[in-house]
Each structure stands twice: as C-alpha cells, then as structure tokens.
Motif scaffolding. Structure first.
Motif, mmCIF file in Angstrom:
data_model
loop_
_atom_site.group_PDB
_atom_site.id
_atom_site.type_symbol
_atom_site.label_atom_id
_atom_site.label_comp_id
_atom_site.label_asym_id
_atom_site.label_seq_id
_atom_site.Cartn_x
_atom_site.Cartn_y
_atom_site.Cartn_z
ATOM 1 N N VAL A 174 0.847 -1.188 0.000
ATOM 2 C CA VAL A 174 0.000 0.000 0.000
ATOM 3 C C VAL A 174 0.885 1.241 0.000
ATOM 4 N N LEU A 175 0.606 2.165 -0.909
ATOM 5 C CA LEU A 175 1.404 3.384 -1.042
ATOM 6 C C LEU A 175 0.514 4.610 -0.871
ATOM 7 N N ARG A 176 1.109 5.666 -0.347
ATOM 8 C CA ARG A 176 0.448 6.962 -0.260
ATOM 9 C C ARG A 176 1.035 7.846 -1.359
ATOM 10 N N ILE A 177 0.212 8.272 -2.310
ATOM 11 C CA ILE A 177 0.677 9.081 -3.431
ATOM 12 C C ILE A 177 0.740 10.534 -2.983
ATOM 13 N N ILE A 178 1.949 11.082 -2.997
ATOM 14 C CA ILE A 178 2.157 12.473 -2.578
ATOM 15 C C ILE A 178 1.905 13.431 -3.733
ATOM 16 N N ARG A 179 2.354 13.040 -4.922
ATOM 17 C CA ARG A 179 2.242 13.955 -6.068
ATOM 18 C C ARG A 179 2.017 13.154 -7.340
ATOM 19 N N MET A 180 0.985 13.532 -8.122
ATOM 20 C CA MET A 180 0.709 12.925 -9.420
ATOM 21 C C MET A 180 1.195 13.863 -10.514
ATOM 22 N N THR A 181 2.123 13.405 -11.338
ATOM 23 C CA THR A 181 2.669 14.233 -12.409
ATOM 24 C C THR A 181 2.156 13.755 -13.758
ATOM 25 N N ALA A 182 2.195 14.647 -14.715
ATOM 26 C CA ALA A 182 1.644 14.345 -16.035
ATOM 27 C C ALA A 182 2.463 13.327 -16.799
ATOM 28 N N ASP A 183 3.717 13.106 -16.396
ATOM 29 C CA ASP A 183 4.571 12.179 -17.145
ATOM 30 C C ASP A 183 4.333 10.721 -16.766
ATOM 31 N N GLY A 184 3.500 10.460 -15.749
ATOM 32 C CA GLY A 184 3.190 9.081 -15.385
ATOM 33 C C GLY A 184 4.046 8.513 -14.277
ATOM 34 N N TRP A 185 5.022 9.254 -13.772
ATOM 35 C CA TRP A 185 5.858 8.799 -12.639
ATOM 36 C C TRP A 185 5.435 9.587 -11.403
ATOM 37 N N TRP A 186 4.774 8.892 -10.477
ATOM 38 C CA TRP A 186 4.174 9.550 -9.324
ATOM 39 C C TRP A 186 5.061 9.417 -8.097
ATOM 40 N N LEU A 187 5.122 10.507 -7.322
ATOM 41 C CA LEU A 187 5.876 10.526 -6.076
ATOM 42 C C LEU A 187 5.051 9.821 -4.998
ATOM 43 N N ALA A 188 5.625 8.765 -4.419
ATOM 44 C CA ALA A 188 4.882 7.924 -3.470
ATOM 45 C C ALA A 188 5.688 7.704 -2.201
ATOM 46 N N GLN A 189 4.979 7.307 -1.143
ATOM 47 C CA GLN A 189 5.587 7.003 0.142
ATOM 48 C C GLN A 189 5.024 5.679 0.634
ATOM 49 N N ASP A 190 5.917 4.753 1.041
ATOM 50 C CA ASP A 190 5.439 3.461 1.519
ATOM 51 C C ASP A 190 5.203 3.509 3.024
ATOM 52 N N THR A 191 4.812 2.377 3.603
ATOM 53 C CA THR A 191 4.456 2.328 5.020
ATOM 54 C C THR A 191 5.659 2.517 5.930
ATOM 55 N N LYS A 192 6.887 2.331 5.384
ATOM 56 C CA LYS A 192 8.094 2.506 6.186
ATOM 57 C C LYS A 192 8.638 3.932 6.125
ATOM 58 N N GLY A 193 7.976 4.784 5.347
ATOM 59 C CA GLY A 193 8.416 6.167 5.244
ATOM 60 C C GLY A 193 9.333 6.442 4.075
ATOM 61 N N ASN A 194 9.694 5.399 3.292
ATOM 62 C CA ASN A 194 10.549 5.616 2.127
ATOM 63 C C ASN A 194 9.759 6.303 1.030
ATOM 64 N N ARG A 195 10.449 7.236 0.348
ATOM 65 C CA ARG A 195 9.777 7.998 -0.698
ATOM 66 C C ARG A 195 10.545 7.867 -2.002
ATOM 67 N N GLY A 196 9.810 7.910 -3.113
ATOM 68 C CA GLY A 196 10.412 7.820 -4.432
ATOM 69 C C GLY A 196 9.332 7.814 -5.496
ATOM 70 N N VAL A 197 9.758 7.714 -6.766
ATOM 71 C CA VAL A 197 8.799 7.735 -7.866
ATOM 72 C C VAL A 197 8.492 6.313 -8.315
ATOM 73 N N VAL A 198 7.226 6.087 -8.689
ATOM 74 C CA VAL A 198 6.731 4.782 -9.135
ATOM 75 C C VAL A 198 5.883 5.008 -10.379
ATOM 76 N N PRO A 199 5.974 4.152 -11.418
ATOM 77 C CA PRO A 199 5.096 4.308 -12.588
ATOM 78 C C PRO A 199 3.644 4.051 -12.224
ATOM 79 N N LYS A 200 2.774 4.927 -12.699
ATOM 80 C CA LYS A 200 1.358 4.828 -12.307
ATOM 81 C C LYS A 200 0.689 3.567 -12.851
ATOM 82 N N THR A 201 1.275 2.963 -13.903
ATOM 83 C CA THR A 201 0.680 1.745 -14.461
ATOM 84 C C THR A 201 0.813 0.559 -13.534
ATOM 85 N N TYR A 202 1.643 0.684 -12.505
ATOM 86 C CA TYR A 202 1.822 -0.392 -11.527
ATOM 87 C C TYR A 202 0.897 -0.213 -10.323
#
Length: 692
Positions: A174-202
């Motif tokens: 389960v991820l918390r999406i912090i920012r949705m960008t138009a290029d399809g790579w969304w800024l997300a945060q996992d349950t452990k607090g790690n943050r990074g970009v993930v492709p929205k198709t996943y």
C-alpha cells in the motif's frame, strides 16, 4: 494550375515539424527564463497532448491512404515515428522540470528527501493539501495532474527501481501518493516512510487495509467525485493490463539507454485487443502477442525477404561478399554455406483455438533462423489450411491442381552462414484475428517450436520426420505451457501419461534432401535466405541478372551511379507480396512450356525471356491502378487482388498470342490497359540504397 494535394504522411510530417519548432521555442524560453513557470508548464502540457495525438495518427496511417504512390513509404513513416518519439521524450523531460510542486526533477532530489525528518514530511504533505485547496477555486480543465492530492493506492506488480530516486515496491503493498505528475511517474511514500517515484501503471486506486489517513476522509469526500472522474480512464487502462507483461516489458528494456518515461510510455501504447482479450480470459493459457510479427512491423525491411535478396557489401564497401562471377562460364559462382537445409511443414496438432468474441482471419507459421538469442535470417510466413470439423489441426501443402500458391507452400529451404552451434529453425504458430465488438485487429502467438539443425556433436540432423513440442509464451520464455499444466494430484499412470502426451500441441516437420538441380540453384542464392522451394529457379535467375548488372555492366567497380534495370529495382518487392510472385511463376511456367530443350539450356536466352515475361506480368501488375495495396490477412483485399491478377494475366496472354511477342513496350501504351503515372524509381536500381 491548382496546387497538388498533400498526402496524409506529408501532412503529418509538417505537423511534426511544427511541433519541433514549438518545442525548440519553449526550451529557449525556459533557458532564458522568459515568462512564468506556470505558463511554460501549460505550454509543455499542450505540446505533450499534441505530440501524442500526432503519434497515434501516424501509427494508424497505411500506404493505402496515400493519394499517389510514395517511395520508401514504410521507411519514411518509421523515421517520422522515431523523430516524434524523441520529441516526446524531450517534452516529457521538460515537463518533469517544470511540474509543480516538489523537486525540479522526478528523481533528482529524492535522496535528499529521504534524509529529512518526519516533521519535514508532514510539512510537505500539508503544503500539498494547501495547493489542492487553492486549486479547487480554479477550473478543473486546466488543473494539472501534479496538483492532485495524496491518495492511497495498491501496487499491482513488483517494481524494482533502476535509477536514483525510484521507489522499489512489491505486489500488494500500500502506497500513499504524494504527487501525481503528467509524465506518469508519481511521487509515493510506503508504510516505512521511504519515498520515491513509481510508474502509475503499476498502481491501482484503493487499499485492502485500513487507510492511514482516515482523519482526512471527511475533508476529501467532496474531492473524491472530481478526482474519480479525472482518473477513471486511467483505472480502466490499468485494470485491463496484464501485470506480468508489464514487468517483462520493463525487464527487456533495462539494458537500453532510454528514460523511465519511455518504458512507461511503451507499456501504455501497447494496450491492444490482445491485452484486453487476455484480461477477459478469452485467450488460452500460453498465448502471447506475436514476437516475429512485431519484428516485421517495427523493424521495417530488416527482417523481410526483400532485404535479404539484395547483394551484401564486403567490409571495405568496394566489392561484394556474397556475389561473384565465374570467369570461365559467365555464370554466378556457386557458394557453399555452413547450413543449407530443406524441410517440409507437415501439420500442427492439438493447437488451442481463441475464445469467443474474435474472428480468425489467418492461421499461419512464421519461421526464421534462430540461435536462442537473435533472429539470423528473414522471417518467412506459411499459411495453414483449416477444417472447421477439426479446429485444433492445421495442415500445410494441400494437394491441389495447378501451381500451389507460395503462401501455402510448406516446402521451404534455409541457407545460413552463421557459425553458432545452437543454430536452428524457429517456428512461431500464430493467428491474425479481428475483434467482433470493436473491429480491432491483432496478432497472437499460439506457441513456438525450435528445431536445432545439429546434434550435440555438431553433426547435421539425419533426414527424417520430427515431432516438435509446441511451447507457450515467447521464444525467450522457458517452461511455459500452452494449456494448463498437469496438477500434482493428477493420475500418474502410464496410460494417463500417454493420454496427456497426446493432448500436447505438436508441430510435425520433415527434413528432406533436395534434387541435384535444386541444390545447384540454391548454391547461387545469398548466403542467408529462407523461402519456399517452388521459387528457387526464379530467385536464381534474378541472381544471375544481378551479377551481370553489378559485376559486368558497370564501368568500374567503384561506380555507384543509378542503373537502368526495371527487373532489379522491383523484383525484391515480390518476396513481400506472394500473390505477385505466384503470377510471375505462372507466367514463367507457361513460357517454359513453349521452349525447346536447347533453349532451356541457353542461359543468355533464358535471361532475355525472363525479362520479357517479368515485364508483361509482375512488373505490369505492380503498377496497375486496379490492383489494391497488399495487406496481410485481409480477405476482401486478397480476393480482389486475386481477381485483378487473373484478369490481367489473361488479357496480357491474349495480347501476346495476338502480336506474337511478350513484354513489348506496346503493352504499356495500349489504351485497353491502364497504368499508374510514370515514376523514375520504377526503372532505376540504386545500389547504395539497397545493398546490405
């Protein structure tokens, strides 16, 4: 005089030029900081939309859409696609830099954010919420994706980060999406607090567990309706995609110098009828999109017979590596290659059929030389015959009167000079279908088989019949069954195992020896080629004319001027249009029946007659306005082409009997026969353009 009307491809080229100018202007303004960032981001989004729309239009174009013949149509179209794709990558990279809020790039400052404490993360989330509230006062149509509020999403498939700033996630997380960008790579945060970009198709909206932001639910209720409308299309696309295929696409491209956006963009654009039917369960287990058909469509002429029939230049580019003349006889010098095999496709058994909702247009086998890693020859296609009473059995080389069409001819040969110890023949069983509800076409692989042409000691395989197991998946996947595998609880008795073995898909192939005359003709052909045996004599005559023109008629070996030769300039096209090759074969068979034994042994006479027959059959048909463009597995087009070919050949034969001559220029000026407007490319052979 009214101006000429522009064809669809030319109009698209102008659109690409206009988009490129606008992108260059935007980049220049961004670098000089001319104007606000918001205005630049809006222009960037408009360019993204325009470029994606033009790319979709370009991919739908066909040669039949053009108002007049276009030379090198496929090559020009692919060049425009590559140019537009590079423009898209440039715009997407610029969008990442301009998209607010957050870091200037999707991956540039993520490592710094990881070192921030929880208070900083809370501040970021609050600022995102503030931005969302402010955006509510604006019009929905102009609000960018990057200003959507935090949401909870579930990971559909494992994703391993490949670049700095990527967030590695696992399926079900389960991820918390912090920012949705138009290029399809969304800024997300996992349950452990790690943050990074993930492709929205996943990702898929929602969670199977309690959301961590229950306190914000009341505040977000009013926003859910609007947000759901914005991402409704995204969810439909995501739910229909096959998770495993997405992961495979990512892994297959991991070694290429492409951006993350290219990977996601590829996954999005490859959603077709095949993916939808897979999600619906209408395709049997083990079926995949056709690998060899994809190579034929995306690589231009690289894997076509028309490319491999052309002469190959030596390393110095001043001579040829596979075309030589015997000075004593004036004939093409025979060349022996490491592998020369003749074989017959016999039948396929127990091949599953696609489910309901699709109409099968063609059942066929695509075959090529293969070493386990790459395709080493042209890709040749043989169509199977089908009996509705036995839907799981395919047959080849049916017994019929007259000349067997090359498309149905299962008697083939392979010449290959590769030194790979794993060299063999790859057979990909496929179907071309059309979806009844939407009319969308697609190509499926029903499985593949591989026949290694040498044993473990490196000796050629003995001449006999081989029953090959048809594997599911792609040639690069291992141990994939076409049907559901036997479970552990299934009966393991000998009788049950025999029954199970009989239900497994099989391809029957027979290796055979060629006649002495056929072996002689095969030795005159290019070092690498795969085609049907019934056309060997035509290919050998073309090879002799090619040698005469390139090795004898040129002033010097360094001369690369255009050469006047209608046969050489157009004959390779026939290898990609089997019905025209059949027309030439039929016309040449009629001409041979009227030759004496002495004439058949006279090479100079045979060459002259071949040119005449070619000009009055295949060449005339190639430039006939009544002949529709060649299109694979299109029954109406194939029937119309067959009708035009038959009527035209019959009329030309009647003219030949009346005048007593064949291939004369009077045929092309006869008012009874229409002909397309003259084009100089019909007559000129360009060595520098076609040589391999």
């Amino acid at each position: 005089m009214p101006p000429k009307r522009k064809g669809p491809l030319q109009l698209t080229q102008r659109e690409v030029d206009d988009i490129k100018k606008r992108v260059d202007s935007l980049v220049k303004d961004v670098q000089s900081r001319d104007g606000s960032t918001e205005e630049a981001f809006r222009r960037c989004q408009e360019l993204q939309t325009s470029a994606e729309k033009t790319l979709r239009t370009l991919k739908k174009l066909t040669k039949a859409d053009e108002l007049a013949p276009v030379g090198n149509y496929d090559q020009r179209k692919q060049e425009e696609e590559r140019r537009l794709q590079s423009i898209l990558e440039r715009v997407n990279a610029l969008s990442l830099e301009l998209s607010p809020p957050g870091p200037s790039t999707a991956a540039g400052d993520i490592s710094k954010e990881d070192n921030e404490d929880d208070d900083d993360e809370d501040d970021d989330e609050d600022s995102d919420d503030d931005d969302l509230d402010n955006a509510e006062d604006e019009k929905r149509a102009v609000r960018p994706y990057s200003q959507s509020g935090p949401r909870i999403y579930t990971v559909l498939s494992d994703f391993k980060g490949e670049q700095e700033g990527d967030l590695s996630v696992q399926r079900g997380e389960v991820l918390r999406i912090i920012r949705m960008t138009a290029d399809g790579w969304w800024l997300a945060q996992d349950t452990k607090g790690n943050r990074g970009v993930v492709p929205k198709t996943y990702l898929k909206i929602g969670s199977g567990v309690d959301d961590e932001d229950d306190e914000d639910d009341d505040e977000d209720d009013e926003e859910k309706g609007d947000d759901d409308d914005e991402i409704e299309e995204e969810e439909e696309v995501e739910e229909e995609q096959d998770d495993e295929e997405l992961t495979d696409d990512r892994e297959n491209q991991s070694g290429t110098p492409q951006t993350n956006w290219c990977t996601v963009r590829k996954a999005l654009t490859e959603i077709d009828a095949t993916d939808v039917l897979s999600a619906m369960g209408a395709i049997p287990s083990g079926f995949r999109p056709s690998t060899l058909n994809k190579l034929l469509l995306e690589e231009g002429v690289t894997y076509r017979g028309s490319h491999y029939i052309q002469p190959e230049l030596s390393q110095s580019q001043l001579s040829f590596s596979d075309l030589f003349l015997d000075p004593d006889t004036g004939r093409v010098r025979a060349r022996q290659v490491r592998t020369c095999a003749c074989f017959t496709l016999w039948s396929c058994r127990m091949i599953p059929t696609p489910g309901v909702g699709v109409q099968v247009l063609s059942r066929h086998v695509r075959l090529c030389a293969f070493d386990g890693n790459q395709v080493l020859s042209n890709i040749h296609t043989v169509r199977a015959t089908y009996n509705p009473k036995s839907p799981k059995t395919w047959s080849f080389s049916p017994r019929m009167t007259g000349v067997l069409p090359a498309l149905l001819d299962g008697d083939c040969f392979l010449r290959c000079n590769s030194a790979s110890p794993d060299l063999g023949i790859l057979f990909e069983l496929g179907v071309t279908f059309i979806r009844n509800s939407t009319g969308e076409r697609g190509d499926l692989s029903c499985g593949w088989a591989f026949l290694k042409l040498t044993d473990d000691a490196g000796n050629p395989l003995p001449i006999r019949t081989y029953e090959l197991t048809v594997n599911g998946g792609t040639p690069y996947e291992k141990d994939v069954a076409v049907e559901a595998p036997v479970t552990a609880g299934s009966p393991a008795g000998v009788f049950q195992q025999m029954l199970h073995a009989r239900r497994q898909p099989r391809l029957i192939v027979k290796l055979k020896s060629a006649k002495s005359r056929t072996r002689t003709q095969l030795s005159l052909l290019p070092d690498t080629l795969l085609h049907c045996l019934s056309c060997v004599h035509l290919l050998a005559l073309h090879r002799q004319l090619l040698a005469d023109t390139l090795l004898m008629d040129r002033p010097t070996m360094q001369n690369a001027d255009l050469m006047c030769s209608p046969v050489l300039s157009t004959f390779p096209v026939l290898l990609d249009q089997p019905d025209l090759l059949d027309a030439l074969r039929s016309a040449w068979l009629n001409a041979e029946t009227n030759m004496s034994r002495a004439q058949k042994k006279d090479l100079s006479y045979l060459k002259q007659e071949f040119v005449k027959v070619y000009m009055s059959s295949a060449y005339f048909l190639l430039h006939s306005p009544s002949l529709p463009c060649h299109r694979w597995a299109d029954p109406p087009s194939e029937e119309q082409r067959a009708r035009v070919i038959y009527v035209t050949l019959d009329a030309l034969k009647h003219t030949q009997h009346t005048t007593g001559q064949s291939g004369g220029p009077e045929v092309f000026v006869d008012p009874m026969h229409q002909h397309l407007a003259f084009d100089v490319t019909e007559l000129t052979f360009d060595l520098l353009r076609v040589a391999r």
